[in-house]
Design a protein around this motif. Structure first.
Motif, mmCIF file in Angstrom:
data_model
loop_
_atom_site.group_PDB
_atom_site.id
_atom_site.type_symbol
_atom_site.label_atom_id
_atom_site.label_comp_id
_atom_site.label_asym_id
_atom_site.label_seq_id
_atom_site.Cartn_x
_atom_site.Cartn_y
_atom_site.Cartn_z
ATOM 1 N N ASN A 157 54.200 62.777 50.268
ATOM 2 C CA ASN A 157 54.018 61.896 51.427
ATOM 3 C C ASN A 157 52.679 61.186 51.297
ATOM 4 O OD1 ASN A 157 54.191 60.858 54.256
ATOM 5 N ND2 ASN A 157 52.439 62.211 54.506
ATOM 6 N N VAL A 158 52.641 59.932 51.758
ATOM 7 C CA VAL A 158 51.393 59.186 51.837
ATOM 8 C C VAL A 158 51.174 58.770 53.290
ATOM 9 C CG1 VAL A 158 50.122 57.152 51.076
ATOM 10 C CG2 VAL A 158 51.638 58.338 49.476
ATOM 11 N N ASP A 159 50.024 59.140 53.854
ATOM 12 C CA ASP A 159 49.653 58.729 55.210
ATOM 13 C C ASP A 159 49.001 57.355 55.160
ATOM 14 O OD1 ASP A 159 50.549 60.963 56.539
ATOM 15 O OD2 ASP A 159 48.610 61.977 56.533
ATOM 16 N N LEU A 160 49.460 56.455 56.029
ATOM 17 C CA LEU A 160 48.889 55.112 56.125
ATOM 18 C C LEU A 160 48.569 54.784 57.575
ATOM 19 C CD1 LEU A 160 51.235 53.168 53.685
ATOM 20 C CD2 LEU A 160 48.855 53.816 53.284
ATOM 21 N N MET A 161 47.579 53.933 57.779
ATOM 22 C CA MET A 161 47.138 53.575 59.126
ATOM 23 C C MET A 161 47.002 52.061 59.241
ATOM 24 S SD MET A 161 43.695 54.927 61.030
ATOM 25 C CE MET A 161 44.241 56.621 60.939
ATOM 26 N N SER A 162 47.612 51.493 60.267
ATOM 27 C CA SER A 162 47.493 50.064 60.529
ATOM 28 C C SER A 162 46.602 49.830 61.752
ATOM 29 C CB SER A 162 48.870 49.439 60.755
ATOM 30 O OG SER A 162 49.505 50.045 61.872
ATOM 31 N N ALA A 163 46.298 48.566 62.024
ATOM 32 C CA ALA A 163 45.466 48.148 63.161
ATOM 33 C C ALA A 163 44.022 48.626 63.025
ATOM 34 C CB ALA A 163 46.061 48.600 64.491
ATOM 35 N N ILE A 164 43.539 48.701 61.791
ATOM 36 C CA ILE A 164 42.151 49.051 61.512
ATOM 37 C C ILE A 164 41.266 47.839 61.808
ATOM 38 C CG2 ILE A 164 40.556 49.696 59.641
ATOM 39 C CD1 ILE A 164 43.024 51.047 58.288
ATOM 40 N N PRO A 165 40.052 48.043 62.323
ATOM 41 C CA PRO A 165 39.170 46.894 62.579
ATOM 42 C C PRO A 165 39.038 46.001 61.343
ATOM 43 C CG PRO A 165 38.222 48.866 63.523
ATOM 44 C CD PRO A 165 39.431 49.308 62.755
ATOM 45 N N GLY A 166 39.221 44.702 61.541
ATOM 46 C CA GLY A 166 39.095 43.748 60.446
ATOM 47 C C GLY A 166 40.342 43.584 59.612
ATOM 48 N N GLN A 167 41.333 44.430 59.817
ATOM 49 C CA GLN A 167 42.573 44.346 59.052
ATOM 50 C C GLN A 167 43.415 43.171 59.546
ATOM 51 O OE1 GLN A 167 45.582 47.520 59.613
ATOM 52 N NE2 GLN A 167 45.267 48.004 57.439
ATOM 53 N N THR A 168 44.118 42.517 58.629
ATOM 54 C CA THR A 168 45.003 41.406 58.973
ATOM 55 C C THR A 168 46.429 41.763 58.582
ATOM 56 O OG1 THR A 168 44.811 40.315 56.814
ATOM 57 C CG2 THR A 168 43.135 39.768 58.498
ATOM 58 N N PRO A 169 47.413 41.086 59.149
ATOM 59 C CA PRO A 169 48.798 41.326 58.706
ATOM 60 C C PRO A 169 48.973 41.130 57.206
ATOM 61 C CG PRO A 169 48.797 40.093 60.753
ATOM 62 C CD PRO A 169 47.364 40.165 60.298
ATOM 63 N N ALA A 181 54.903 50.501 45.424
ATOM 64 C CA ALA A 181 55.102 50.389 43.977
ATOM 65 C C ALA A 181 54.998 51.748 43.284
ATOM 66 C CB ALA A 181 54.083 49.420 43.380
ATOM 67 N N LEU A 182 54.326 52.714 43.926
ATOM 68 C CA LEU A 182 54.187 54.058 43.371
ATOM 69 C C LEU A 182 55.424 54.919 43.624
ATOM 70 C CD1 LEU A 182 50.495 54.754 44.454
ATOM 71 C CD2 LEU A 182 51.307 54.140 42.160
ATOM 72 N N LYS A 183 56.290 54.462 44.535
ATOM 73 C CA LYS A 183 57.550 55.147 44.866
ATOM 74 C C LYS A 183 57.357 56.558 45.443
ATOM 75 C CE LYS A 183 60.188 52.555 41.411
ATOM 76 N NZ LYS A 183 60.607 51.540 42.405
ATOM 77 N N PRO A 184 56.533 56.705 46.485
ATOM 78 C CA PRO A 184 56.460 58.014 47.154
ATOM 79 C C PRO A 184 57.768 58.310 47.885
ATOM 80 C CG PRO A 184 55.303 56.383 48.446
ATOM 81 C CD PRO A 184 55.708 55.691 47.164
ATOM 82 N N GLU A 185 58.076 59.594 48.027
ATOM 83 C CA GLU A 185 59.329 59.985 48.692
ATOM 84 C C GLU A 185 59.242 59.865 50.205
ATOM 85 O OE1 GLU A 185 59.355 61.413 44.672
ATOM 86 O OE2 GLU A 185 57.858 61.746 46.238
ATOM 87 N N HIS A 186 58.019 59.809 50.735
ATOM 88 C CA HIS A 186 57.841 59.846 52.193
ATOM 89 C C HIS A 186 56.585 59.056 52.540
ATOM 90 C CE1 HIS A 186 57.030 61.542 56.203
ATOM 91 N NE2 HIS A 186 58.207 62.131 56.181
ATOM 92 N N ILE A 187 56.636 58.323 53.638
ATOM 93 C CA ILE A 187 55.454 57.625 54.152
ATOM 94 C C ILE A 187 55.353 57.872 55.652
ATOM 95 C CG2 ILE A 187 54.501 55.346 54.738
ATOM 96 C CD1 ILE A 187 55.244 54.377 51.992
ATOM 97 N N SER A 188 54.181 58.254 56.099
ATOM 98 C CA SER A 188 53.869 58.327 57.532
ATOM 99 C C SER A 188 52.972 57.145 57.851
ATOM 100 C CB SER A 188 53.156 59.643 57.874
ATOM 101 O OG SER A 188 53.984 60.743 57.590
ATOM 102 N N ALA A 189 53.432 56.259 58.720
ATOM 103 C CA ALA A 189 52.695 55.026 59.026
ATOM 104 C C ALA A 189 52.346 55.006 60.504
ATOM 105 C CB ALA A 189 53.538 53.803 58.662
ATOM 106 N N TYR A 190 51.068 55.160 60.792
ATOM 107 C CA TYR A 190 50.588 55.240 62.166
ATOM 108 C C TYR A 190 49.710 54.039 62.497
ATOM 109 C CZ TYR A 190 51.908 60.140 61.516
ATOM 110 O OH TYR A 190 52.598 61.294 61.237
ATOM 111 N N SER A 191 49.686 53.691 63.755
ATOM 112 C CA SER A 191 48.757 52.672 64.233
ATOM 113 C C SER A 191 47.503 53.381 64.737
ATOM 114 C CB SER A 191 49.404 51.874 65.372
ATOM 115 O OG SER A 191 48.547 50.857 65.822
ATOM 116 N N LEU A 192 46.343 52.865 64.359
ATOM 117 C CA LEU A 192 45.079 53.474 64.767
ATOM 118 C C LEU A 192 44.966 53.540 66.289
ATOM 119 C CD1 LEU A 192 42.137 54.441 64.180
ATOM 120 C CD2 LEU A 192 41.476 52.029 64.263
ATOM 121 N N ILE A 193 44.595 54.705 66.791
ATOM 122 C CA ILE A 193 44.312 54.888 68.218
ATOM 123 C C ILE A 193 42.806 55.108 68.354
ATOM 124 C CG2 ILE A 193 44.703 56.336 70.244
ATOM 125 C CD1 ILE A 193 47.448 57.022 69.081
ATOM 126 N N ILE A 194 42.179 54.355 69.235
ATOM 127 C CA ILE A 194 40.741 54.515 69.475
ATOM 128 C C ILE A 194 40.569 55.657 70.476
ATOM 129 C CG2 ILE A 194 38.613 53.376 70.188
ATOM 130 C CD1 ILE A 194 39.864 52.146 67.710
#
Length: 389
Positions: A157-169, A181-194
């Motif tokens: 699994n790879v943990d990823l976080m969106s809505a980071i300060p300065g991040q763009t779509p 491109a690395l083909k992980p079997e699982h991804i956890s994608a969370y939006s940053l909570i302040i």
């Protein structure tokens, strides 16, 4: 006595450095204290009475479990095997942060029977990683990822976080494509909570409040950009063959997290370590969050430091709905009736009908009650409707 399935959680609260956004129970500590903690964990594990249970998943969470020496992880797992009956196909996950892994640790993990890694990448862009206070670069993550593959890990699994300060779509999409491109079997994608109490809250509180008022923030991505990132995630992960099975989790078929799925269906679980929580039947338990207190607990005397709360029948029903609706497959009415002796519609009929009309819920082909895509967007509102007076 029938054997019940059990998830086993082991909390390792230590990290190299506390990240600026993190409100988890974690902190840097000396090697001496880490060893004292491992010894206390072993005492706590051996004090638990596992009669009637079979462990189906083990999860090392943190903090950064991979900060421990490999032999310390091995000793913990040996104690678990000594005390618990485990399923032949038990899923054993360890959370790892790039920068704390070595080839030797990965090979040791495999020898201990660990069969799933959860890598805390958060972003494939180094500027984002510096903003978050991470200790690693994307290149280090890639090196660790390839080393894990070479060590024989086939479930990552790879943990990823969106809505980071300065991040763009655009930067989010670029980073997501790098990871896919690395083909992980699982991804956890969370939006940053302040979160309050973190350095990020002190730095971005005004921005956070502006966004809540519908105004354009100065540093955080706008609500519109955050929505764009969300829909980009759905599209790209689906194209890559990763099926969404929970609000924030995606996996190739057959690679869904068995441990986390247990939480969402209210499977019994036991937590060991500082601040760890457990759910056994209708009883919730929680360890102290004070390290000095935890290290002094005489666990041989029936775990006296654990706070216990008996849940009412109504609270159990509410949790069944709150947690079950996080899953894309939704809540199984038969499982609900078996648990409570009443049908889901007897308890929640008017609420369900209202939400069906609002197109926030739907009955799936399998007969479960699930969130629609729109319902996913408004999940907090939907779940609030299932509070019982």
């Amino acid at each position: 006595m029938p054997t019940k399935e059990l998830g086993i959680y082991i909390h390792i609260p230590f990290c190299v450095r506390k990240c600026a956004y993190c409100d988890f129970l974690s902190f840097p500590c000396t090697e001496t204290v880490r060893e004292q903690y491992v010894c206390q964990l072993l005492r706590e594990i051996r004090a638990f009475d596992p009669v009637g249970y079979q462990g189906v998943s083990i999860f090392f969470g943190g903090g950064t479990p991979s900060i421990l020496e490999a032999d310390q992880i091995g000793r913990i797992l040996a104690a678990v095997r000594e005390c618990f009956e485990l399923a032949e196909d038990v899923e054993i996950t360890i959370e790892c942060n790039p920068g704390t892994l070595t080839k030797g640790k990965l090979e040791a993990y495999r020898s201990f029977g660990i069969n799933r890694l959860s890598l805390g990448l958060q972003s494939a862009e180094d500027a984002d990683l510096r903003c978050l206070g991470r200790i690693h670069s994307y290149r280090q993550f890639e090196e660790n990822y390839h080393a894990a593959r070479e060590a024989g890990f086939t479930n990552i699994n790879v943990d990823l976080m969106s809505a980071i300060p300065g991040q763009t779509p655009e930067s989010w999409e670029t980073g997501l494509k790098k990871v896919l491109a690395l083909k992980p079997e699982h991804i956890s994608a969370y939006s940053l909570i302040i979160e309050e109490g973190t350095p990020f809250y002190e730095k971005y509180e005004a921005d956070h409040e502006a966004r809540q008022r519908g105004e354009t923030p100065q540093f955080l991505p706008s609500e519109e950009d955050e929505r764009t990132m969300y829909h980009t995630t759905l599209r790209l992960l689906k194209e890559a063959g990763l099926e969404r099975y929970e609000i924030s989790n995606y996996a190739w078929p057959g690679f869904e997290s068995r441990h986390n799925s247990g939480y969402w269906i209210r499977r019994d679980y036991v937590g060991f370590g500082l601040g760890a929580s457990s759910l056994l039947g209708n009883c919730r338990m929680k360890n102290t969050e004070e390290l000095e207190e935890y290290l002094e607990l005489p666990f041989a005397e029936n775990q006296p430091g654990i706070e216990r709360t008996l849940l009412t029948r109504s609270e159990c029903m509410e949790e069944t709905m709150f947690l079950g609706l996080r899953l894309c497959r939704g809540v199984d009415p038969k499982r609900f009736e078996d648990a409570f002796g009443e049908t889901l519609m007897d308890v929640y009929g008017p609420v369900v009908e209202k939400l069906l009309k609002e197109e926030l819920l739907w009955w799936t082909e399998e007969g479960t009650l699930a969130l629609t895509e729109r319902g996913m967007d408004l999940a907090n509102y939907v779940m609030a409707q299932f509070l019982l007076e």
